[in-house]
Design a protein around this motif. Sequence first.
Motif, PDB file in Angstrom:
ATOM      1  N   CYS A   1      65.964  32.043   0.554  1.00 21.08           N
ATOM      2  CA  CYS A   1      67.301  31.876   0.266  1.00 21.08           C
ATOM      3  C   CYS A   1      67.990  33.051   0.694  1.00 21.08           C
ATOM      4  O   CYS A   1      69.442  33.307   0.647  1.00 21.08           O
ATOM      5  CB  CYS A   1      67.462  31.934  -1.055  1.00 21.08           C
ATOM      6  SG  CYS A   1      66.914  33.230  -2.223  1.00 21.08           S
TER       7      CYS A   1
ATOM      8  N   CYS B   1      64.260  37.619   0.941  1.00 21.92           N
ATOM      9  CA  CYS B   1      63.566  36.236   0.667  1.00 21.92           C
ATOM     10  C   CYS B   1      63.682  35.581   2.019  1.00 21.92           C
ATOM     11  O   CYS B   1      64.825  35.127   2.507  1.00 21.92           O
ATOM     12  CB  CYS B   1      64.249  35.667  -0.345  1.00 21.92           C
ATOM     13  SG  CYS B   1      63.345  34.026  -0.912  1.00 21.92           S
TER      14      CYS B   1
ATOM     15  N   ASN C   1      58.529  31.067  -7.486  1.00 27.55           N
ATOM     16  CA  ASN C   1      58.286  30.120  -8.497  1.00 27.55           C
ATOM     17  C   ASN C   1      58.223  28.600  -8.239  1.00 27.55           C
ATOM     18  O   ASN C   1      57.392  27.728  -8.699  1.00 27.55           O
ATOM     19  CB  ASN C   1      58.902  30.448  -9.867  1.00 27.55           C
ATOM     20  CG  ASN C   1      58.417  31.857 -10.493  1.00 27.55           C
ATOM     21  OD1 ASN C   1      57.201  32.046 -10.387  1.00 27.55           O
ATOM     22  ND2 ASN C   1      59.370  32.357 -11.039  1.00 27.55           N
ATOM     23  N   SER C   2      59.202  28.512  -7.293  1.00 34.88           N
ATOM     24  CA  SER C   2      59.517  26.741  -6.967  1.00 34.88           C
ATOM     25  C   SER C   2      58.396  26.256  -5.924  1.00 34.88           C
ATOM     26  O   SER C   2      58.064  25.206  -5.910  1.00 34.88           O
ATOM     27  CB  SER C   2      60.695  26.782  -6.288  1.00 34.88           C
ATOM     28  OG  SER C   2      60.873  27.283  -5.069  1.00 34.88           O
TER      29      SER C   2
ATOM     30  N   CYS D   1      61.725  35.613  -3.476  1.00 32.99           N
ATOM     31  CA  CYS D   1      62.331  36.137  -4.447  1.00 32.99           C
ATOM     32  C   CYS D   1      61.764  35.352  -5.631  1.00 32.99           C
ATOM     33  O   CYS D   1      61.103  34.447  -5.475  1.00 32.99           O
ATOM     34  CB  CYS D   1      64.192  35.810  -4.658  1.00 32.99           C
ATOM     35  SG  CYS D   1      64.584  34.092  -4.678  1.00 32.99           S
ATOM     36  N   ARG D   2      62.080  35.619  -6.842  1.00 32.89           N
ATOM     37  CA  ARG D   2      61.291  35.239  -7.863  1.00 32.89           C
ATOM     38  C   ARG D   2      61.541  33.408  -7.961  1.00 32.89           C
ATOM     39  O   ARG D   2      60.606  32.857  -8.080  1.00 32.89           O
ATOM     40  CB  ARG D   2      61.820  35.633  -9.195  1.00 32.89           C
ATOM     41  CG  ARG D   2      61.142  35.140 -10.748  1.00 32.89           C
ATOM     42  CD  ARG D   2      61.774  35.758 -11.966  1.00 32.89           C
ATOM     43  NE  ARG D   2      61.778  37.252 -12.016  1.00 32.89           N
ATOM     44  CZ  ARG D   2      60.537  37.789 -12.574  1.00 32.89           C
ATOM     45  NH1 ARG D   2      59.595  36.794 -13.021  1.00 32.89           N
ATOM     46  NH2 ARG D   2      60.404  39.046 -12.629  1.00 32.89           N
ATOM     47  N   MET D   3      62.768  32.927  -7.906  1.00 32.96           N
ATOM     48  CA  MET D   3      63.109  31.861  -8.008  1.00 32.96           C
ATOM     49  C   MET D   3      62.391  31.012  -6.869  1.00 32.96           C
ATOM     50  O   MET D   3      61.841  30.177  -6.974  1.00 32.96           O
ATOM     51  CB  MET D   3      64.432  31.379  -7.572  1.00 32.96           C
ATOM     52  CG  MET D   3      64.975  29.808  -8.150  1.00 32.96           C
ATOM     53  SD  MET D   3      66.820  29.671  -8.421  1.00 32.96           S
ATOM     54  CE  MET D   3      67.341  29.730  -6.839  1.00 32.96           C
ATOM     55  N   CYS D   4      62.536  31.259  -5.632  1.00 32.75           N
ATOM     56  CA  CYS D   4      61.761  30.737  -4.500  1.00 32.75           C
ATOM     57  C   CYS D   4      60.232  30.712  -4.524  1.00 32.75           C
ATOM     58  O   CYS D   4      59.620  29.923  -4.375  1.00 32.75           O
ATOM     59  CB  CYS D   4      62.502  31.365  -2.981  1.00 32.75           C
ATOM     60  SG  CYS D   4      63.908  31.062  -2.830  1.00 32.75           S
TER      61      CYS D   4
END
Length: 194
Positions: A155, A152, A189-190, A184-187
Motif C-alpha cells: 500500500c 509497505c 495481517n491481511s 504495514c500492520r494491515m497488509c
Amino acid sequence: MLFSEHNFKRRKELGGSIEIICGSMFSGKTEELIRRLRRAQIAKLNVEIFKPKTDTRYDETSVVSHDLNSIHSTPVESANSILLLGANTEVVGIDEAQFFDDELPDVCNKLANRGIRVVIAGLDMDFQGRPFGPMPALMSIAELVTKVHAVCVQCGGPATYSYRTAASEAKILLGEKESYEPRCRMCYNSSSDI
C-alpha cells in the motif's frame, strides 16, 4: 598518539551508552548503523564493528547495507567474543543483533559500563511478528532507541513488519527480496495466518 589515552579517558569520563536501531527488513537499519560508525571514525574515535559469523549474505567480513554501502567488521561466533575483542575501543558497532545469543544484552551493558558507546542494529520482530532474539532486552536497557520504517510494498504506507514470502517455517531464514518484503500492520495481517 592518534588514538590517544586522552581520548579514551575523555570517553570514559563521559560514560558509555547503548543505542539501538531497529525495524523491519529493508528499513535502513544497517545504513544508519554504517552512518553513525563512519561519523565516529571521522571524529577519530577508535571503532570496532562486529556481526554474527552466520550472516554471509553480502560479504564474509564486512557489514553491507541493501544499498551496498559497507564497512569492515569482525565476524564472531558469540556475544562474549565481542566483550573480549571490543574491550580497548571507544565505539562498538553490532549488526544483525537478533542473530546473537542471549548474552548480548549483558555484554553490551559491560561495554557501556566501561565507557564505551555501543551502537546496535537489528530486527525487532521475526517474520511472525514476534520479538526477535535479544532485541527486546537490548531495547529496554538502551539510552536511545531509533525505530526506522520501510515502505509497505502493498500500500505504500510505513512498514514495520517483515513478511516472509518463502515457504519456510524456520525461525531464521537468511534471505533478501526473494524471501521477504516489508509490510504495514494491515497488509501484513491481511496476508498472514495470525
